[in-house]
Write a protein that holds these residues in place. Structure first.
Motif, PDB file in Angstrom:
ATOM      1  N   VAL A  33       0.846  -1.199   0.000  1.00 25.68           N
ATOM      2  CA  VAL A  33       0.000   0.000   0.000  1.00 25.68           C
ATOM      3  C   VAL A  33       0.878   1.245   0.000  1.00 25.68           C
ATOM      4  CG1 VAL A  33      -1.893  -1.183   1.156  1.00 25.68           C
ATOM      5  CG2 VAL A  33      -0.174   0.022   2.526  1.00 25.68           C
ATOM      6  N   GLU A  34       0.236   2.411  -0.168  1.00 24.63           N
ATOM      7  CA  GLU A  34       0.971   3.657  -0.361  1.00 24.63           C
ATOM      8  C   GLU A  34       1.522   4.281   0.912  1.00 24.63           C
ATOM      9  OE1 GLU A  34      -0.933   6.585  -2.921  1.00 24.63           O
ATOM     10  OE2 GLU A  34      -2.337   5.061  -3.596  1.00 24.63           O
ATOM     11  N   SER A  35       0.779   4.210   2.016  1.00 20.88           N
ATOM     12  CA  SER A  35       1.186   4.925   3.224  1.00 20.88           C
ATOM     13  C   SER A  35       0.675   4.196   4.458  1.00 20.88           C
ATOM     14  CB  SER A  35       0.631   6.357   3.209  1.00 20.88           C
ATOM     15  OG  SER A  35      -0.778   6.336   3.386  1.00 20.88           O
ATOM     16  N   TYR A  36       1.102   4.673   5.621  1.00 20.08           N
ATOM     17  CA  TYR A  36       0.657   4.064   6.878  1.00 20.08           C
ATOM     18  C   TYR A  36      -0.861   4.117   7.024  1.00 20.08           C
ATOM     19  CZ  TYR A  36       5.580   4.155   8.235  1.00 20.08           C
ATOM     20  OH  TYR A  36       6.938   3.971   8.284  1.00 20.08           O
ATOM     21  N   ASP A  37      -1.473   5.247   6.640  1.00 24.50           N
ATOM     22  CA  ASP A  37      -2.925   5.397   6.756  1.00 24.50           C
ATOM     23  C   ASP A  37      -3.672   4.375   5.908  1.00 24.50           C
ATOM     24  OD1 ASP A  37      -2.751   7.473   8.546  1.00 24.50           O
ATOM     25  OD2 ASP A  37      -2.916   9.044   7.026  1.00 24.50           O
ATOM     26  N   ASP A  38      -3.056   3.930   4.818  1.00 22.88           N
ATOM     27  CA  ASP A  38      -3.720   2.984   3.921  1.00 22.88           C
ATOM     28  C   ASP A  38      -3.780   1.570   4.496  1.00 22.88           C
ATOM     29  OD1 ASP A  38      -4.142   4.470   1.192  1.00 22.88           O
ATOM     30  OD2 ASP A  38      -2.156   5.048   1.862  1.00 22.88           O
ATOM     31  N   ILE A  39      -2.902   1.286   5.437  1.00 20.85           N
ATOM     32  CA  ILE A  39      -2.833  -0.080   5.977  1.00 20.85           C
ATOM     33  C   ILE A  39      -4.159  -0.486   6.596  1.00 20.85           C
ATOM     34  CG2 ILE A  39      -1.754  -1.547   7.729  1.00 20.85           C
ATOM     35  CD1 ILE A  39       0.868  -0.049   7.191  1.00 20.85           C
ATOM     36  N   TYR A  40      -4.726   0.406   7.424  1.00 21.98           N
ATOM     37  CA  TYR A  40      -5.989   0.069   8.096  1.00 21.98           C
ATOM     38  C   TYR A  40      -7.117  -0.092   7.084  1.00 21.98           C
ATOM     39  CZ  TYR A  40     -10.154   0.501  11.020  1.00 21.98           C
ATOM     40  OH  TYR A  40     -11.373   0.283  11.612  1.00 21.98           O
ATOM     41  N   VAL A  45     -10.620  -3.999   3.868  1.00 23.20           N
ATOM     42  CA  VAL A  45     -11.065  -4.606   2.606  1.00 23.20           C
ATOM     43  C   VAL A  45     -10.758  -6.101   2.582  1.00 23.20           C
ATOM     44  CG1 VAL A  45     -10.735  -4.664   0.106  1.00 23.20           C
ATOM     45  CG2 VAL A  45     -10.792  -2.463   1.296  1.00 23.20           C
ATOM     46  N   LEU A  46      -9.527  -6.444   2.937  1.00 21.41           N
ATOM     47  CA  LEU A  46      -9.035  -7.794   2.700  1.00 21.41           C
ATOM     48  C   LEU A  46      -9.412  -8.800   3.781  1.00 21.41           C
ATOM     49  CD1 LEU A  46      -5.484  -6.766   1.431  1.00 21.41           C
ATOM     50  CD2 LEU A  46      -7.423  -7.517   0.030  1.00 21.41           C
ATOM     51  N   SER A  47      -9.737  -8.327   4.981  1.00 22.35           N
ATOM     52  CA  SER A  47     -10.041  -9.241   6.087  1.00 22.35           C
ATOM     53  C   SER A  47     -11.155 -10.218   5.745  1.00 22.35           C
ATOM     54  CB  SER A  47     -10.432  -8.446   7.334  1.00 22.35           C
ATOM     55  OG  SER A  47      -9.322  -7.759   7.860  1.00 22.35           O
ATOM     56  N   GLU A  48     -12.139  -9.743   5.004  1.00 24.87           N
ATOM     57  CA  GLU A  48     -13.291 -10.587   4.666  1.00 24.87           C
ATOM     58  C   GLU A  48     -12.883 -11.837   3.899  1.00 24.87           C
ATOM     59  OE1 GLU A  48     -17.118 -10.434   1.642  1.00 24.87           O
ATOM     60  OE2 GLU A  48     -16.395  -8.547   2.489  1.00 24.87           O
ATOM     61  N   HIS A 117      -7.600  -0.781  -6.896  1.00 26.52           N
ATOM     62  CA  HIS A 117      -7.724   0.650  -6.613  1.00 26.52           C
ATOM     63  C   HIS A 117      -9.060   0.935  -5.938  1.00 26.52           C
ATOM     64  CE1 HIS A 117     -10.600   1.430  -9.898  1.00 26.52           C
ATOM     65  NE2 HIS A 117      -9.906   0.542 -10.587  1.00 26.52           N
ATOM     66  N   THR A 118      -9.208   2.154  -5.436  1.00 27.49           N
ATOM     67  CA  THR A 118     -10.342   2.511  -4.588  1.00 27.49           C
ATOM     68  C   THR A 118     -11.609   2.923  -5.339  1.00 27.49           C
ATOM     69  OG1 THR A 118      -9.422   4.750  -4.460  1.00 27.49           O
ATOM     70  CG2 THR A 118      -8.902   3.237  -2.641  1.00 27.49           C
ATOM     71  N   TYR A 119     -11.510   3.134  -6.645  1.00 28.53           N
ATOM     72  CA  TYR A 119     -12.608   3.683  -7.456  1.00 28.53           C
ATOM     73  C   TYR A 119     -12.859   5.143  -7.094  1.00 28.53           C
ATOM     74  CZ  TYR A 119     -13.550  -0.859  -9.506  1.00 28.53           C
ATOM     75  OH  TYR A 119     -13.417  -2.031 -10.205  1.00 28.53           O
ATOM     76  N   VAL A 120     -13.176   5.455  -5.846  1.00 30.94           N
ATOM     77  CA  VAL A 120     -13.222   6.859  -5.434  1.00 30.94           C
ATOM     78  C   VAL A 120     -11.787   7.379  -5.460  1.00 30.94           C
ATOM     79  CG1 VAL A 120     -15.246   6.451  -4.011  1.00 30.94           C
ATOM     80  CG2 VAL A 120     -12.990   6.352  -2.940  1.00 30.94           C
ATOM     81  N   TYR A 121     -11.614   8.707  -5.315  1.00 32.77           N
ATOM     82  CA  TYR A 121     -10.279   9.279  -5.487  1.00 32.77           C
ATOM     83  C   TYR A 121      -9.257   8.657  -4.527  1.00 32.77           C
ATOM     84  CZ  TYR A 121      -6.660  12.786  -6.390  1.00 32.77           C
ATOM     85  OH  TYR A 121      -5.486  13.413  -6.748  1.00 32.77           O
ATOM     86  N   ALA A 122      -9.614   8.545  -3.237  1.00 34.60           N
ATOM     87  CA  ALA A 122      -8.672   8.051  -2.232  1.00 34.60           C
ATOM     88  C   ALA A 122      -9.421   7.529  -1.021  1.00 34.60           C
ATOM     89  CB  ALA A 122      -7.710   9.169  -1.822  1.00 34.60           C
ATOM     90  N   ILE A 123      -8.691   6.952  -0.089  1.00 40.28           N
ATOM     91  CA  ILE A 123      -9.349   6.412   1.105  1.00 40.28           C
ATOM     92  C   ILE A 123     -10.014   7.520   1.917  1.00 40.28           C
ATOM     93  CG2 ILE A 123      -7.763   4.460   1.241  1.00 40.28           C
ATOM     94  CD1 ILE A 123      -6.443   5.871   3.644  1.00 40.28           C
TER      95      ILE A 123
END
Length: 337
Positions: A33-40, A45-48, A117-123
């Motif tokens: 991922v791109e940054s620390y904030d993206d990890i959460y 997303v992926l936990s499911e 990717h997120t589809y929306v601009y960013a998280i």
């Protein structure tokens, strides 16, 4: 040894390690991922999709030189041959989704089966998902009184900026982004002097500025009506509506300049209301003081709670992200992006 070669070796190592593990061992999939904030967010997303056969490890692209960001992630995955099924890239869409392959980066992001990717601009846009913002106010102020209609206001704000947003996407598609950049767009749509009790004034101000800028662009780029109308229809087909434009504008600008100031003002009023209720109660002075201290010690930070907001999980765009991951795991071939 080049960075790309190191990453390819890493991918090969992970795939080999997975194949050597016992049949009972869980498959490890690394998600960069791109940054620390993206990890959460990407963990959400992926936990499911984790089970007794596989799990994800979400991390930044480099532990050696601490480089991060979209370019750092994509460099690992898009130069040379695409990496294998045990390493994926998870990035913000930015404008790449709406540009639809008209730039080299957009083409790479949308064509690789290992880039999500997120589809929306960013998280940050997900964190600002309008139907969830009242809950954020409750978590910050501990007051469930609905004194502001976030859904209605943000829908009207989105409608006000939508015509100019079409221009922004059009200019990024045809190579004129230097003449009308995202920063130029952001300067026009700033609310300015927002008041919780009279939000219509801010909306009228935005509509006026948008109209002025559109007339300027029409003079600067004459004879573009057909291109504009085609761009408008294209982005609508991709999911952008006049009421949801806010999800596709620059994420950190939406977060820091529009949503956080609004929530802060709403929560300030909600806190004042709760404090007044305590002060006007029939309890004796010491009890009031203890109650006030208890309340104030329980209050939360606006930015912190907004970053933890996961109310977006009910949104159509979030379900699209999940659907992409599901197709990848089910082995249905390249993703139809």
């Amino acid at each position: 040894m080049s960075s790309r070669l190191k990453d390819n070796i890493t991918s090969q190592y992970i795939e080999a390690a997975n194949s050597l593990n016992s049949k009972q061992a869980r498959r490890r999939i690394v998600a960069y991922v791109e940054s620390y904030d993206d990890i959460y967010f990407w963990r959400t997303v992926l936990s499911e999709f984790e089970n007794d056969k596989r799990y994800f490890e979400v991390m930044l692209p480099s532990k050696i030189n601490l480089t991060r960001g979209k370019k750092s992630v994509l460099m690992n995955f898009l130069e040379g041959e695409p990496l294998g099924r045990d390493m994926i890239a998870c990035v913000d869409a930015d404008y790449d989704y709406l540009v639809q392959g008209r730039t080299s980066q957009s083409k790479r992001v949308l064509s690789s089966p290992y880039v999500f990717h997120t589809y929306v601009y960013a998280i940050e846009n997900f964190q600002c998902y309008a139907p969830s913002l009242h809950n954020v106010c409750v978590s910050v102020s501990l007051n469930d009184h609905r004194i502001f209609d976030f859904r209605a206001f943000i829908a009207e704000f989105s409608e006000a900026i939508f015509p100019l947003f079409v221009w922004s996407i059009m200019c990024h598609r045809n190579g004129n982004h230097a003449k009308f950049s995202i920063s130029n767009f952001n300067r026009v749509i700033v609310l300015g002097g927002f008041c919780v009790k009279d939000p219509a004034k801010s909306l009228a101000n935005v509509r006026h500025k948008v109209g002025v800028k559109i007339r300027e662009l029409q003079r600067q780029f004459p004879n573009r009506k057909s291109e504009y109308l085609q761009t408008k229809e294209d982005i609508k087909r991709l999911g952008v509506t006049p009421q949801t434009t806010y999800l596709y504008i620059q994420g950190h600008y939406l977060f820091d300049t529009i949503i956080v100031p609004i929530i802060s003002k709403v929560c300030s009023l909600l806190r004042q209301e709760r404090q007044q209720e305590i002060n006007l109660s029939q309890a004796h002075r010491a009890q009031k003081r203890n109650e006030m201290a208890c309340y104030e010690n329980s209050l939360q930070d606006v930015k912190g709670m907004l970053k933890k907001n996961n109310g977006y999980m009910s949104s159509e765009q979030f379900r699209m992200v999940q659907a992409d991951v599901r197709r990848y795991l089910d082995g249905e071939g390249e993703l139809p992006k």
